[in-house]
Design an enzyme around this catalytic site. Structure first.
Site, PDB file in Angstrom:
ATOM      1  N   GLU A 114       6.183  37.300  45.750  1.00 25.56           N
ATOM      2  CA  GLU A 114       6.370  38.638  45.177  1.00 25.56           C
ATOM      3  C   GLU A 114       6.777  39.653  46.244  1.00 25.56           C
ATOM      4  O   GLU A 114       6.099  39.783  47.269  1.00 25.56           O
ATOM      5  CB  GLU A 114       5.060  39.088  44.502  1.00 25.56           C
ATOM      6  CG  GLU A 114       5.199  40.390  43.747  1.00 25.56           C
ATOM      7  CD  GLU A 114       3.911  40.828  43.045  1.00 25.56           C
ATOM      8  OE1 GLU A 114       2.989  40.001  42.890  1.00 25.56           O
ATOM      9  OE2 GLU A 114       3.844  42.004  42.665  1.00 25.56           O
ATOM     10  N   LYS A 142      -6.130  41.804  40.224  1.00 26.88           N
ATOM     11  CA  LYS A 142      -4.914  41.024  40.523  1.00 26.88           C
ATOM     12  C   LYS A 142      -4.266  41.561  41.800  1.00 26.88           C
ATOM     13  O   LYS A 142      -3.802  40.803  42.646  1.00 26.88           O
ATOM     14  CB  LYS A 142      -3.941  41.093  39.337  1.00 26.88           C
ATOM     15  CG  LYS A 142      -2.774  40.120  39.436  1.00 26.88           C
ATOM     16  CD  LYS A 142      -1.573  40.661  40.202  1.00 26.88           C
ATOM     17  CE  LYS A 142      -0.436  39.666  40.228  1.00 26.88           C
ATOM     18  NZ  LYS A 142       0.709  40.143  41.030  1.00 26.88           N
ATOM     19  N   ASP A 146      -7.591  26.335  49.181  1.00 24.81           N
ATOM     20  CA  ASP A 146      -7.540  26.134  47.725  1.00 24.81           C
ATOM     21  C   ASP A 146      -7.625  27.500  47.032  1.00 24.81           C
ATOM     22  O   ASP A 146      -8.707  28.055  46.875  1.00 24.81           O
ATOM     23  CB  ASP A 146      -8.724  25.229  47.338  1.00 24.81           C
ATOM     24  CG  ASP A 146      -8.755  24.898  45.861  1.00 24.81           C
ATOM     25  OD1 ASP A 146      -8.122  25.616  45.054  1.00 24.81           O
ATOM     26  OD2 ASP A 146      -9.422  23.907  45.503  1.00 24.81           O
ATOM     27  N   HIS A 177       8.722  49.187  44.806  1.00 29.76           N
ATOM     28  CA  HIS A 177       9.102  47.863  44.327  1.00 29.76           C
ATOM     29  C   HIS A 177      10.601  47.745  44.116  1.00 29.76           C
ATOM     30  O   HIS A 177      11.165  46.684  44.264  1.00 29.76           O
ATOM     31  CB  HIS A 177       8.445  47.641  42.949  1.00 29.76           C
ATOM     32  CG  HIS A 177       7.342  46.621  42.972  1.00 29.76           C
ATOM     33  ND1 HIS A 177       7.593  45.283  42.893  1.00 29.76           N
ATOM     34  CD2 HIS A 177       6.004  46.738  43.052  1.00 29.76           C
ATOM     35  CE1 HIS A 177       6.452  44.632  42.916  1.00 29.76           C
ATOM     36  NE2 HIS A 177       5.458  45.495  43.015  1.00 29.76           N
TER      37      HIS A 177
END
Ligand code: NAD
Length: 424
Positions: free
Chosen positions: A83, A261, A277, A375
């Site tokens: 991202e 998130k 992991d 962004h």
């Protein structure tokens, strides 16, 4: 001389120059630098050793977050992520945190939980007591499974017994508390849980079904904190905006999911870069966020008496430097060397600091200009590349579609054609 991660204009340098700086910072060998560049990791035989039915490997961008100062030490942080904006945002947040000394961290010892599920017990309280009475015997049996871990001072240290209600009646759940030292610990703990299950069954009666670790690693927490000076953030309004954003997440699970998130954008990228992991870390983080019965933010933001912004984070952090892919994957090995962490606890604390930095960057943008401004040009670059733009036109096409606020594939294609026509 002390190494500094405060590197002005790192983002403007060509990739090869950045790699050179990173190589010097961490004294990497040529081979390690190549592994970071993704070149050493391209050996297909590595995939074949790691997973079943391998046909190749999947490459992801690896970038370096600069400016991090954690517990008075500078770090360059490897981040593997697809991202755009994440690495730039973390670096910017870390730069602003340096004004007040950077990040401060702590963690609990690396204790993982192994669960043994006992079913069909009519008298769960009695079962709980008899299991606790024979705790030492159970721990001794668990510790016979991993002499290496015991030599290192780890192993099963304690035992808890819980009674939980299920739709088919009570279950008695034994928790083996295992110090896994520098491992993530899943294999070590699972082996112990399986080994003690017959003994637990013999002691308490009933029938054992599951014997596996819990990813809700509440005994293995990493914490980080930082203070951002109001001027560095852009004024007291920004501080208030970030606190409002945090309070929104605290009050609303829909917002909180996206809040958390944003934290995991940073944490996962470090976890992936170091071969750990990330599903385990994700599972631990979100279940910890919901441990009160409602889903809450993993970070807290408060205004200090001086009007600055104080941020804190706490979450389970089951990361290792031993086992899993950490030792097998060349890029993971080079990333760990670049971080210069001495143990798994330090790696967990660094990841927590990155999560906090990441969250602050997102909340600051949301509370001010909105997330899309930062962004957009990176997103536009992806769009432009995805429609097959000739490399020499990429920057110009990006500039045009961002200025027009038309960051779309159809418009990118049109602009490419227009520029091509002009140039011929
Ligand atoms: P592992 O078994 O490969 O390595 C751990 C072992 O290494 C220890 O048991 C010990 O014997 C030895 N060791 C040597 N030096 C050590 C040190 N300094 N500190 C600690 N141990 C040392 O790895 P693991 O960490 O037990 O298992 C991790 C793997 O398990 C990951 O690949 C993970 O994806 C996988 N896994 C996860 C889950 C889950 O999260 N639910 C379940 C099953 C498997």
């Amino acid at each position: 001389m002390e190494k500094t991660s405060r590197i002005e204009g790192f983002y403007k340098l060509p990739m090869a120059e950045r790699l050179k700086i990173v190589k010097t910072f961490a004294d990497l060998t040529d081979e390690e630098a190549m592994a970071l560049a993704g070149l050493g990791g391209a050996d297909p035989s590595i995939s074949d050793k790691m997973v079943e039915n391998a046909v190749g490997s999947f490459h992801m961008p690896l970038g370096i977050a600069v400016n991090f100062r954690i517990n008075d030490k500078d770090y360059l942080i490897p981040m593997a992520i697809e991202e755009p904006s994440v690495i730039a945002a973390a670096s910017n947040s870390a730069k602003m945190a340096r004004v007040k000394g950077g990040f401060w961290t702590s963690s609990t010892p690396p204790i993982m939980i192994g669960q043994v599920q006992l079913t069909g017990i009519k008298d769960p309280s009695r079962a709980k007591h008899v299991i606790l009475e024979r705790k030492h015997e159970i721990l001794e049996l668990a510790n016979k499974q991993d002499p290496m871990l015991i030599t290192l001072g780890g192993g099963a240290k304690d035992l808890e017994v819980r009674i939980i209600d299920t739709q088919k009646g009570p279950n008695v759940v034994v928790h083996l508390l295992v110090d896994v030292k520098d491992a993530m610990g899943a294999n070590a703990v699972n082996t112990m849980a399986e080994a003690v299950a017959p003994l637990v069954e013999e002691i308490a009666g009933g029938r054992v079904y599951l014997r596996i670790l819990s990813n809700l690693a509440t005994h293995r927490l990493a914490r980080a904190r930082a203070v951002w000076e109001k001027e560095a953030l852009g004024g007291e309004d920004v501080v208030d905006g970030v606190v409002e954003a945090y309070l929104f997440a605290e009050a609303d699970p829909y917002r909180c999911a996206t809040h958390n998130k944003g934290i995991m954008n940073g944490i996962d990228a470090v976890i992936i870069a170091t071969g750990n992991d990330w599903r385990a870390i994700e599972a631990g983080a979100h279940s910890y966020a919901a441990r009160s019965g409602s889903y809450k933010p993993l970070t807290i933001f408060e205004k200090t008496p001086d009007g600055d912004l104080a941020g804190t984070i706490e979450l389970p952090m089951a990361v290792g430097l031993i086992g899993g892919a950490t030792k097998v994957h060349p890029t993971a090995r080079a990333s760990i060397k670049l971080l210069g962490v001495k143990g798994a606890q330090e790696l967990g604390e660094v990841a927590a600091a990155v999560g906090l930095a990441q969250n602050l960057a997102a909340l600051r943008a949301l509370a001010t200009v909105g997330i899309q401004k930062g962004h957009m040009s990176l997103h536009a670059k992806n769009i432009v590349n995805s429609v097959g733009c000739p490399p020499e036109l990429v920057d110009e096409v990006v500039r045009i579609i961002v200025a027009e606020k038309k960051v779309r594939m159809d418009r990118a294609k049109e602009v490419i054609e227009e520029l091509k026509r002009k140039k011929t």
